[in-house]
Write an enzyme that holds these catalytic residues in place. Structure first.
Site: not given
Length: 428
Positions: A368, A311
């Site tokens: 996700d 991320h």
């Protein structure tokens, strides 16, 4: 908005010239150097591709500490909100700055239901989209079209803003469900007055005249949590797009439409769809060979990348991913779903967490990684995953847009550049 704490100045020396630049701190002690006068005083600008070190505003909406894995909305921890709130409570919190009391909750819920229907003329729009059109394309186009159906609203009046906010949060959910029905050739299902926000969405998605769809409390709870986890995430790509468009004084509908387009990208909201597609490919092509997949991900010469891992902000485990992972397990267990992709995802996560290559680079599973698996278990098709992300993110986009409009330091967004093309050439 709370005033950031003032501090001492920083000194910048360029050649023989030294200038003082103000330094200040936010409420969570994040430090910033104010460079607004830099070009005027020195002729220089900063160079920061991707704006990873550039603060574009002061905000009191969302706080993230990527190193510690912290995410707060208006001061509330994401774990507490996901555990104790409905999505519309968090939407109210982001837009209005406080959690609603019981009366405010009921009133907000009533207004969302009241404005959930689409203008009848908008129904014809769906007829002109091909069945294979991606729902995100439809969602973006329909979002900006709302401004044509409600042109009387003025974005300078509070009551007009409140109406736009309510319409967007409510109607985009209806548009999303209608887009799905159109894609499978089913008749569209109208929202019902007796159902709550998430219940209405699931009913519009799955009820048919020949199938009396029964709402499952497990799915309703999961959808509420998933939307809460996605509700805002500070100055991310799509939020920045919403604010950039809004800074030109474009209306809220146009700004949100632009944000939907940004979210569609596979490196942003589209990642949850690509996680499922990646897992399906690993299962079919690589026969679930985790070792092979890990080696490919570490090979600089291989274009393959692990979707849902790493991320831009979080350098530890994404706090939303922890909630999403547990929720995925709970949903599959309660629904009795046995999905081979879940087993594969768990093995892949274990391999990532055990490998020094990923750990040394602070690459952990993000939100996700598991959300798509939960949506899949609930019967939501892959191409709707990013749409669900957008529905959850709408309150955050709206809150960021409203904050930008009220910012006394706000200006039209206009980044600078370092020109590297040819110098002046004679015309022959």
């Amino acid at each position: 908005m709370a005033t950031a704490k003032k501090a001492t100045s920083a000194k910048l020396k360029i050649g023989t010239k030294t200038i003082d630049l103000p330094v200040f701190y936010g409420s969570e002690n994040e430090g910033a150097i104010d460079i607004q006068s830099l070009r005027k005083e020195t002729g220089f600008i900063t160079y920061d591709p991707g704006f990873g070190n550039t603060g574009c505003c002061k905000s009191d909406i969302t706080f993230i500490d990527g190193e510690k894995g912290i995410l707060h909305y208006r001061g509330y921890d994401i774990n507490d909100l996901a555990e104790h709130c409905e999505f519309i409570d968090v939407a109210y919190l982001l837009v209005h700055g406080k959690l609603p009391n019981e009366k405010q909750h009921l009133s907000f819920s009533k207004h969302l239901n009241h404005h959930s229907m689409l203008h009848e003329d908008m129904h014809h729009f769906f007829d002109n989209y091909p069945d294979h059109a991606h729902p995100m394309a439809t969602l973006s186009a329909m979002a900006v079209s709302l401004s044509s159906f409600y042109p009387e609203l003025e974005q300078t009046k509070k009551e007009s803003i409140d109406m736009m906010v309510t319409r967007l949060i409510s109607k985009l959910r209806t548009i999303a469900a209608f887009s799905y029905k159109k894609s499978i050739g089913h008749p569209m299902v109208q929202p019902r007055h007796d159902l709550k926000y998430c219940e209405n969405f699931l009913n519009m998605m799955f009820w048919t005249p020949v199938n009396d769809y029964k709402l499952d409390p497990v799915c309703v709870k999961a959808l509420n949590k998933l939307l809460i986890l996605h509700a805002d995430h500070e100055q991310n790509c799509s939020a920045s797009v919403v604010k950039m468009v809004g800074s030109a004084e474009a209306n809220l509908y146009a700004s949100i439409s632009a944000g939907i387009c940004a979210l569609w990208g596979p490196l942003h909201g589209g990642a949850n769809q690509h996680v499922i597609e990646m897992l399906e490919t690993i299962l079919k092509r690589d026969k679930g060979n985790i070792k092979k997949v890990i080696e490919r991900a570490k090979d600089k010469n291989d274009p393959f990348r692990l979707m849902g891992v790493g991320h831009r902000v979080y350098k530890s485990y994404d706090p939303r991913a922890k909630v999403a992972k547990q929720m995925c397990k709970d949903v599959l267990a309660k629904l009795g779903v046995n999905d081979p992709l879940v087993d594969l995802a768990q093995k892949l996560e274990e391999a990532v967490l055990a490998d020094d290559y990923f750990q040394s680079r602070n690459l952990y599973p993000n939100i996700d990684f598991y959300t798509g698996l939960t949506y899949r278990a609930m019967g939501i098709p892959t191409n709707m995953f990013t749409v669900l992300f957008a529905i959850g993110r709408i309150p955050g986009w709206i809150a960021q847009w409203l904050e930008m409009k009220e910012d006394p330091d706000g200006r039209i967004g206009r980044p600078r550049q370092i020109y590297t093309g040819p110098t002046l050439r004679s015309f022959e």
